[in-house]
Write a protein that holds these residues in place. Sequence first.
Motif, PDB file in Angstrom:
ATOM      1  N   ARG A 141      -1.470   7.588   0.679  1.00  0.00           N
ATOM      2  CA  ARG A 141      -1.615   6.144   0.505  1.00  0.00           C
ATOM      3  C   ARG A 141      -1.719   5.768  -0.972  1.00  0.00           C
ATOM      4  NH1 ARG A 141      -6.318   2.661   3.512  1.00  0.00           N
ATOM      5  NH2 ARG A 141      -5.666   0.636   2.763  1.00  0.00           N
ATOM      6  N   LYS A 142      -2.439   6.566  -1.747  1.00  0.00           N
ATOM      7  CA  LYS A 142      -2.587   6.299  -3.182  1.00  0.00           C
ATOM      8  C   LYS A 142      -1.288   6.568  -3.937  1.00  0.00           C
ATOM      9  CE  LYS A 142      -7.482   7.405  -3.319  1.00  0.00           C
ATOM     10  NZ  LYS A 142      -8.492   8.347  -3.828  1.00  0.00           N
TER      11      LYS A 142
ATOM     12  N   ILE B 189      -1.493  10.392 -10.890  1.00  0.00           N
ATOM     13  CA  ILE B 189      -0.342  10.257  -9.988  1.00  0.00           C
ATOM     14  C   ILE B 189       0.951  10.124 -10.786  1.00  0.00           C
ATOM     15  CG2 ILE B 189       0.687   8.838  -8.178  1.00  0.00           C
ATOM     16  CD1 ILE B 189      -2.214   8.031  -7.454  1.00  0.00           C
TER      17      ILE B 189
ATOM     18  N   LYS C 238      -2.350   4.496 -13.206  1.00  0.00           N
ATOM     19  CA  LYS C 238      -2.716   5.622 -12.343  1.00  0.00           C
ATOM     20  C   LYS C 238      -2.211   6.906 -13.016  1.00  0.00           C
ATOM     21  CE  LYS C 238      -3.781   3.050  -8.616  1.00  0.00           C
ATOM     22  NZ  LYS C 238      -5.025   3.076  -7.907  1.00  0.00           N
TER      23      LYS C 238
ATOM     24  N   LEU D 166       1.443   3.756  -3.740  1.00  0.00           N
ATOM     25  CA  LEU D 166       1.273   2.595  -4.625  1.00  0.00           C
ATOM     26  C   LEU D 166       2.126   2.726  -5.878  1.00  0.00           C
ATOM     27  CD1 LEU D 166      -2.596   2.109  -4.439  1.00  0.00           C
ATOM     28  CD2 LEU D 166      -0.850   0.657  -3.408  1.00  0.00           C
TER      29      LEU D 166
ATOM     30  N   ILE E  39      -3.717  14.622  -3.540  1.00  0.00           N
ATOM     31  CA  ILE E  39      -4.007  13.188  -3.590  1.00  0.00           C
ATOM     32  C   ILE E  39      -3.498  12.608  -2.279  1.00  0.00           C
ATOM     33  CG2 ILE E  39      -3.619  11.030  -4.829  1.00  0.00           C
ATOM     34  CD1 ILE E  39      -2.948  12.706  -7.283  1.00  0.00           C
ATOM     35  N   SER E  40      -4.208  11.631  -1.736  1.00  0.00           N
ATOM     36  CA  SER E  40      -3.795  11.088  -0.445  1.00  0.00           C
ATOM     37  C   SER E  40      -2.465  10.340  -0.571  1.00  0.00           C
ATOM     38  CB  SER E  40      -4.874  10.167   0.112  1.00  0.00           C
ATOM     39  OG  SER E  40      -4.946   8.997  -0.634  1.00  0.00           O
TER      40      SER E  40
END
Length: 120
Positions: free
Chosen positions: A21-22, A50, A47, A25, A18-19
């Motif tokens: 940036r995500k 994550i 989410k 959050l 998973i990137s």
Amino acid sequence: MEEHKKNIIFASSNEVSISPRKIRLVVNLVKNKEIQEALDILKYSKKHQISLILRKLLLSALSNWNKIYKNILEKDSNLYIGKIVVNQGKTLKRLRPVPQGRGNRIRKRSSKILVVLEKR
């Protein structure tokens, strides 16, 4: 300094697909929280993927704490998340065909996560 290092336990996860940036959050929601509060936040986060990865990582760090300090219960130790670092891992590069015989690059990013537990 040595006494301060004794109170720090960590767990890490490499190559999470998973990137960063995500992931950041969700990480910003649980920074500097106590363990039980952070686990509750992650349990009800929207989410799901994550939060599941971060939840497993926190439980792994808590398990590492219990291996070292066998006779101290987690409730009595006042553990909190001292630091969470999310860095970029490897990037897979793929090509997607576009008109006129060209190709556009797709970057599939991955992350490295480090969770550090500290005692208040």
